[in-house]
Design a protein around this motif. Structure first.
Motif, PDB file in Angstrom:
ATOM      1  N   ALA A 117     -13.317  27.289  52.004  1.00  0.00           N
ATOM      2  CA  ALA A 117     -14.055  27.414  53.266  1.00  0.00           C
ATOM      3  C   ALA A 117     -15.533  27.112  53.040  1.00  0.00           C
ATOM      4  O   ALA A 117     -16.056  27.254  51.930  1.00  0.00           O
ATOM      5  N   LEU A 118     -16.196  26.687  54.089  1.00  0.00           N
ATOM      6  CA  LEU A 118     -17.634  26.443  54.048  1.00  0.00           C
ATOM      7  C   LEU A 118     -18.356  27.682  54.571  1.00  0.00           C
ATOM      8  O   LEU A 118     -18.117  28.115  55.702  1.00  0.00           O
ATOM      9  N   THR A 119     -19.220  28.244  53.750  1.00  0.00           N
ATOM     10  CA  THR A 119     -20.002  29.403  54.166  1.00  0.00           C
ATOM     11  C   THR A 119     -21.280  28.915  54.839  1.00  0.00           C
ATOM     12  O   THR A 119     -22.151  28.336  54.180  1.00  0.00           O
ATOM     13  N   MET A 136     -17.882  31.695  58.078  1.00  0.00           N
ATOM     14  CA  MET A 136     -17.231  30.630  57.325  1.00  0.00           C
ATOM     15  C   MET A 136     -16.386  29.742  58.227  1.00  0.00           C
ATOM     16  O   MET A 136     -15.853  30.189  59.246  1.00  0.00           O
ATOM     17  N   LEU A 137     -16.250  28.469  57.793  1.00  0.00           N
ATOM     18  CA  LEU A 137     -15.376  27.507  58.455  1.00  0.00           C
ATOM     19  C   LEU A 137     -14.232  27.177  57.504  1.00  0.00           C
ATOM     20  O   LEU A 137     -14.470  26.642  56.410  1.00  0.00           O
ATOM     21  N   PRO A 138     -12.995  27.487  57.864  1.00  0.00           N
ATOM     22  CA  PRO A 138     -11.867  27.265  56.958  1.00  0.00           C
ATOM     23  C   PRO A 138     -11.748  25.810  56.514  1.00  0.00           C
ATOM     24  O   PRO A 138     -11.861  24.882  57.326  1.00  0.00           O
ATOM     25  N   LYS A 139     -11.561  25.613  55.206  1.00  0.00           N
ATOM     26  CA  LYS A 139     -11.338  24.316  54.558  1.00  0.00           C
ATOM     27  C   LYS A 139     -12.492  23.329  54.685  1.00  0.00           C
ATOM     28  O   LYS A 139     -12.439  22.235  54.120  1.00  0.00           O
ATOM     29  N   ALA A 140     -13.538  23.689  55.392  1.00  0.00           N
ATOM     30  CA  ALA A 140     -14.646  22.751  55.579  1.00  0.00           C
ATOM     31  C   ALA A 140     -15.409  22.519  54.280  1.00  0.00           C
ATOM     32  O   ALA A 140     -15.999  21.455  54.076  1.00  0.00           O
ATOM     33  N   GLY A 141     -15.403  23.507  53.384  1.00  0.00           N
ATOM     34  CA  GLY A 141     -16.083  23.339  52.106  1.00  0.00           C
ATOM     35  C   GLY A 141     -15.461  22.221  51.284  1.00  0.00           C
ATOM     36  O   GLY A 141     -16.159  21.345  50.778  1.00  0.00           O
ATOM     37  N   SER A 142     -14.150  22.252  51.130  1.00  0.00           N
ATOM     38  CA  SER A 142     -13.461  21.188  50.389  1.00  0.00           C
ATOM     39  C   SER A 142     -13.627  19.843  51.080  1.00  0.00           C
ATOM     40  O   SER A 142     -13.808  18.808  50.429  1.00  0.00           O
ATOM     41  N   LEU A 143     -13.599  19.848  52.409  1.00  0.00           N
ATOM     42  CA  LEU A 143     -13.727  18.597  53.156  1.00  0.00           C
ATOM     43  C   LEU A 143     -15.093  17.959  52.921  1.00  0.00           C
ATOM     44  O   LEU A 143     -15.187  16.743  52.695  1.00  0.00           O
ATOM     45  N   ILE A 144     -16.141  18.752  52.952  1.00  0.00           N
ATOM     46  CA  ILE A 144     -17.487  18.212  52.772  1.00  0.00           C
ATOM     47  C   ILE A 144     -17.758  17.877  51.311  1.00  0.00           C
ATOM     48  O   ILE A 144     -18.312  16.815  50.993  1.00  0.00           O
ATOM     49  N   LEU A 145     -17.354  18.753  50.403  1.00  0.00           N
ATOM     50  CA  LEU A 145     -17.675  18.568  48.992  1.00  0.00           C
ATOM     51  C   LEU A 145     -16.853  17.471  48.330  1.00  0.00           C
ATOM     52  O   LEU A 145     -17.353  16.742  47.474  1.00  0.00           O
TER      53      LEU A 145
END
Length: 301
Positions: A117-119, A136-145
């Motif tokens: 997730a994106l914090t 937090m936004l679910p799975k957005a961390g992996s999507l952006i990174l």
């Protein structure tokens, strides 16, 4: 020195030296860092130009030169900020590959997992290994990174050594947040700046005036991310910062740091006050305001 794993080093009895300075300078992150910094300089300059022009127009609304430089600064920023977002994304991919511990710290990713997730905001707590009050936004961390919503991202638990989380976490959000605000201001202002026969509204001038030094804030926050984010290493994987310190005492270091901070803070404040004062009061007294050359394409609201 942040991608030291790809550098050839020679070990000597009294330390290490780089076997090839070309390899040190032209390391895998070089093109991304160079582009990121050059764009940051351009954005900083564009907002200084637009901001000082806005300060001038608040005092002399009919100043034709200030109208022209305001439009130029805003249009340049409207082009450079999106390019910076693209360059920042590419730089982030490179950092994830070569400095995964820094990425884990600046995003406060505590555990290795897929679909991270994106914090957006929160308060990192290293004692408990979690981010308190996190939004937090679910799975957005992996999507952006990693450009993959289900990608595995290494967390802080995967590293024996990693930078302190809170400083880089907050500094990164200051940098990104300021960048988003500058994008909104640069793009959102184009309607009013393109209108013929009408001067920009005063609220827009005050907005640009307030953003005069926004680029500096974003750049300084970015350097905090860079320099604290590489800790505890001076040369990543090769030389720790603690192993390279000199014999100066803590008191001497504290006094030196305090002197530098106070001196440069005073210089920076004096510089900002001088620039804004000159922008509003060019010429002796208020005479320059009465003699400002009117812009035939604008009328004051």
């Amino acid at each position: 020195m942040r991608n030291a794993a790809v550098f050839p080093f020679k070990h000597r009895p009294n330390g290490i030296i780089a076997a090839s300075w070309w390899a040190v300078i032209f390391n895998p992150s070089f093109p991304y860092r160079l582009a990121h910094m050059l764009l940051a300089c351009g954005i900083t300059a564009s907002f200084v130009v637009a901001g000082l022009s806005a300060w001038r127009l608040l005092a002399a609304p009919q100043d034709a030169g200030a109208h022209a430089t305001l439009r130029f600064g805003a249009r340049l920023a409207a082009v450079l900020v999106p390019l910076q977002i693209i360059a920042g994304d590419m730089h982030g991919l490179n950092t994830l590959e070569h400095q995964p511990a820094k990425v884990a710290a600046l995003e406060a990713i505590w555990h290795t997992e897929r679909g991270v997730a994106l914090t957006l905001v929160g308060i990192p707590n290293e004692e408990t290994g979690r981010t308190d009050y996190a939004l937090m936004l679910p799975k957005a961390g992996s999507l952006i990174l990693a450009h993959d919503a289900n990608a595995e991202i290494k967390g802080l638990d995967a590293f024996k050594d990693h930078p302190p989380v809170a400083p880089v976490f907050f500094a990164f959000r200051v940098m990104v947040g300021m960048g988003v605000l500058m994008l909104v201001v640069a793009w959102g202002s184009q309607y009013w700046l393109h209108r013929k026969m009408r001067a920009p509204p005063r609220w827009l001038l005050w907005t640009f005036a307030g953003f005069t030094f926004a680029g500096w804030v974003a750049t300084l926050a970015g350097w905090i991310v860079t320099e604290i984010g590489r800790q505890p290493w001076l040369v990543t994987g090769v030389l720790r910062t603690a192993d390279a310190v000199g014999p100066a005492s803590g008191a001497k270091l504290g006094a030196s740091l305090t002197a530098y901070v106070v001196t440069y803070a005073a210089l920076g404040l004096a510089y900002m006050v001088t620039l804004t004062h000159m922008a509003r009061n060019s010429g002796p007294g208020t005479e320059s305001r009465r003699k400002s050359v009117p812009d035939p394409d604008f009328q004051e609201r």
